[in-house]
Design a protein around this motif. Sequence first.
Motif, PDB file in Angstrom:
ATOM      1  N   VAL A  20       0.835  -1.195   0.000  1.00  0.00           N
ATOM      2  CA  VAL A  20       0.000   0.000   0.000  1.00  0.00           C
ATOM      3  C   VAL A  20       0.873   1.249   0.000  1.00  0.00           C
ATOM      4  O   VAL A  20       0.514   2.282  -0.599  1.00  0.00           O
ATOM      5  CB  VAL A  20      -0.979  -0.014   1.203  1.00  0.00           C
ATOM      6  N   GLU A  21       2.038   1.172   0.634  1.00  0.00           N
ATOM      7  CA  GLU A  21       2.954   2.320   0.635  1.00  0.00           C
ATOM      8  C   GLU A  21       3.507   2.581  -0.770  1.00  0.00           C
ATOM      9  O   GLU A  21       3.598   3.745  -1.207  1.00  0.00           O
ATOM     10  CB  GLU A  21       4.109   2.081   1.611  1.00  0.00           C
ATOM     11  N   GLN A  22       3.851   1.516  -1.482  1.00  0.00           N
ATOM     12  CA  GLN A  22       4.360   1.671  -2.848  1.00  0.00           C
ATOM     13  C   GLN A  22       3.271   2.190  -3.779  1.00  0.00           C
ATOM     14  O   GLN A  22       3.530   3.047  -4.635  1.00  0.00           O
ATOM     15  CB  GLN A  22       4.893   0.330  -3.354  1.00  0.00           C
ATOM     16  N   LEU A  23       2.048   1.697  -3.602  1.00  0.00           N
ATOM     17  CA  LEU A  23       0.927   2.168  -4.411  1.00  0.00           C
ATOM     18  C   LEU A  23       0.681   3.651  -4.161  1.00  0.00           C
ATOM     19  O   LEU A  23       0.450   4.428  -5.100  1.00  0.00           O
ATOM     20  CB  LEU A  23      -0.325   1.349  -4.096  1.00  0.00           C
ATOM     21  N   ALA A  24       0.715   4.045  -2.899  1.00  0.00           N
ATOM     22  CA  ALA A  24       0.493   5.452  -2.547  1.00  0.00           C
ATOM     23  C   ALA A  24       1.531   6.349  -3.210  1.00  0.00           C
ATOM     24  O   ALA A  24       1.204   7.425  -3.719  1.00  0.00           O
ATOM     25  CB  ALA A  24       0.538   5.615  -1.025  1.00  0.00           C
ATOM     26  N   GLU A  25       2.775   5.888  -3.246  1.00  0.00           N
ATOM     27  CA  GLU A  25       3.835   6.680  -3.873  1.00  0.00           C
ATOM     28  C   GLU A  25       3.623   6.778  -5.375  1.00  0.00           C
ATOM     29  O   GLU A  25       3.839   7.842  -5.974  1.00  0.00           O
ATOM     30  CB  GLU A  25       5.190   6.046  -3.570  1.00  0.00           C
ATOM     31  N   ARG A  26       3.163   5.686  -6.002  1.00  0.00           N
ATOM     32  CA  ARG A  26       2.960   5.680  -7.460  1.00  0.00           C
ATOM     33  C   ARG A  26       1.862   6.641  -7.883  1.00  0.00           C
ATOM     34  O   ARG A  26       1.969   7.302  -8.921  1.00  0.00           O
ATOM     35  CB  ARG A  26       2.615   4.259  -7.919  1.00  0.00           C
ATOM     36  N   VAL A  27       0.789   6.729  -7.120  1.00  0.00           N
ATOM     37  CA  VAL A  27      -0.357   7.553  -7.524  1.00  0.00           C
ATOM     38  C   VAL A  27      -0.380   8.921  -6.845  1.00  0.00           C
ATOM     39  O   VAL A  27      -1.249   9.735  -7.133  1.00  0.00           O
ATOM     40  CB  VAL A  27      -1.695   6.832  -7.256  1.00  0.00           C
ATOM     41  N   GLY A  28       0.565   9.173  -5.953  1.00  0.00           N
ATOM     42  CA  GLY A  28       0.609  10.467  -5.296  1.00  0.00           C
ATOM     43  C   GLY A  28      -0.522  10.698  -4.315  1.00  0.00           C
ATOM     44  O   GLY A  28      -1.034  11.813  -4.170  1.00  0.00           O
ATOM     45  N   MET A  29      -0.932   9.644  -3.616  1.00  0.00           N
ATOM     46  CA  MET A  29      -1.972   9.725  -2.594  1.00  0.00           C
ATOM     47  C   MET A  29      -1.416   9.229  -1.270  1.00  0.00           C
ATOM     48  O   MET A  29      -0.378   8.564  -1.240  1.00  0.00           O
ATOM     49  CB  MET A  29      -3.193   8.879  -2.978  1.00  0.00           C
ATOM     50  N   SER A  30      -2.108   9.554  -0.203  1.00  0.00           N
ATOM     51  CA  SER A  30      -1.688   9.040   1.099  1.00  0.00           C
ATOM     52  C   SER A  30      -2.218   7.616   1.285  1.00  0.00           C
ATOM     53  O   SER A  30      -3.204   7.213   0.646  1.00  0.00           O
ATOM     54  CB  SER A  30      -2.215   9.931   2.218  1.00  0.00           C
ATOM     55  N   VAL A  31      -1.562   6.878   2.137  1.00  0.00           N
ATOM     56  CA  VAL A  31      -2.017   5.525   2.462  1.00  0.00           C
ATOM     57  C   VAL A  31      -3.422   5.579   3.043  1.00  0.00           C
ATOM     58  O   VAL A  31      -4.276   4.731   2.725  1.00  0.00           O
ATOM     59  CB  VAL A  31      -1.039   4.864   3.454  1.00  0.00           C
ATOM     60  N   ARG A  32      -3.677   6.562   3.871  1.00  0.00           N
ATOM     61  CA  ARG A  32      -4.994   6.701   4.485  1.00  0.00           C
ATOM     62  C   ARG A  32      -6.071   6.904   3.430  1.00  0.00           C
ATOM     63  O   ARG A  32      -7.155   6.313   3.521  1.00  0.00           O
ATOM     64  CB  ARG A  32      -4.979   7.873   5.461  1.00  0.00           C
ATOM     65  N   THR A  33      -5.772   7.722   2.400  1.00  0.00           N
ATOM     66  CA  THR A  33      -6.749   7.966   1.332  1.00  0.00           C
ATOM     67  C   THR A  33      -7.034   6.689   0.560  1.00  0.00           C
ATOM     68  O   THR A  33      -8.197   6.383   0.244  1.00  0.00           O
ATOM     69  CB  THR A  33      -6.229   9.051   0.377  1.00  0.00           C
ATOM     70  N   ILE A  34      -5.993   5.930   0.256  1.00  0.00           N
ATOM     71  CA  ILE A  34      -6.180   4.683  -0.493  1.00  0.00           C
ATOM     72  C   ILE A  34      -7.057   3.714   0.305  1.00  0.00           C
ATOM     73  O   ILE A  34      -7.962   3.082  -0.253  1.00  0.00           O
ATOM     74  CB  ILE A  34      -4.822   4.049  -0.839  1.00  0.00           C
ATOM     75  N   ARG A  35      -6.811   3.608   1.573  1.00  0.00           N
ATOM     76  CA  ARG A  35      -7.621   2.700   2.407  1.00  0.00           C
ATOM     77  C   ARG A  35      -9.064   3.198   2.506  1.00  0.00           C
ATOM     78  O   ARG A  35      -9.993   2.390   2.548  1.00  0.00           O
ATOM     79  CB  ARG A  35      -6.975   2.569   3.775  1.00  0.00           C
TER      80      ARG A  35
END
Length: 236
Positions: free
Chosen positions: A9-24
């Motif tokens: 989830v941390e790598q995904l957040a970095e790829r899309v420029g979002m926070s981990v909290r937002t992705i969850r």
Amino acid sequence: MTPSERLSVEQLAERVGMSVRTIRFYAGRGLIPPPVREGRNGFYGADHLARLELVRELQAHGFTLSAIEGYLERLPADATPGDVALQRTMLAPWLSDLPEAVDRETLERRAGRSLSDDDIELLVALRVVEPTPDEDLFRVAPAHLSVGIGLMNLGLPVDGAIEAERIIESHARAMAEELTEVFRVKVLPHYRASGEPPEAIAAIIEQFKPLTVQALVTAYESAVNETKRATIRRRT
């Protein structure tokens, strides 16, 4: 999902420029599928990445969260990451430079000249500059600003410039609506029926944009020339 495609989830957040909290949060709302679980770890892949990039594009267009949810719900259940990326390509703005909020000093620096209150009022009337809730900031796209400053430098009368803008805006909107419908009904189904993969169709659409703009410019130039010839014929 192959091992090389797995993202934390941390790598995904970095790829899309979002926070981990937002992705969850988005995962909890069903905007992206649940991660693939391996023990206590959850992994994300190309489908999650494509959908989050689409969400970001929809947000840039001003869609509310509920509208984004409705848009994603209408995607086919078997949509591949390429299909989702194609949706994003079709939504991507045609302007190379998106409008941004700038203060007056930055606006004047980009305009290459000082701007009086009357100048600002004219640029707003021409819809080159948009006021914002913050009175010290203006929204402007660089391409629009160069056109507005060019009109100002020509010394066009204000009422003439505003009327010209109104005519261009109304006809441009009508053409955009009609051409969008032609693309939706005839062009896109043709490419899909040809068996082209979504990635290839997306590349074609990117080439289609500048060609369409150039076609409109060429058509306008031809129409102006014909109008001038018709005017001369009437006078003689």
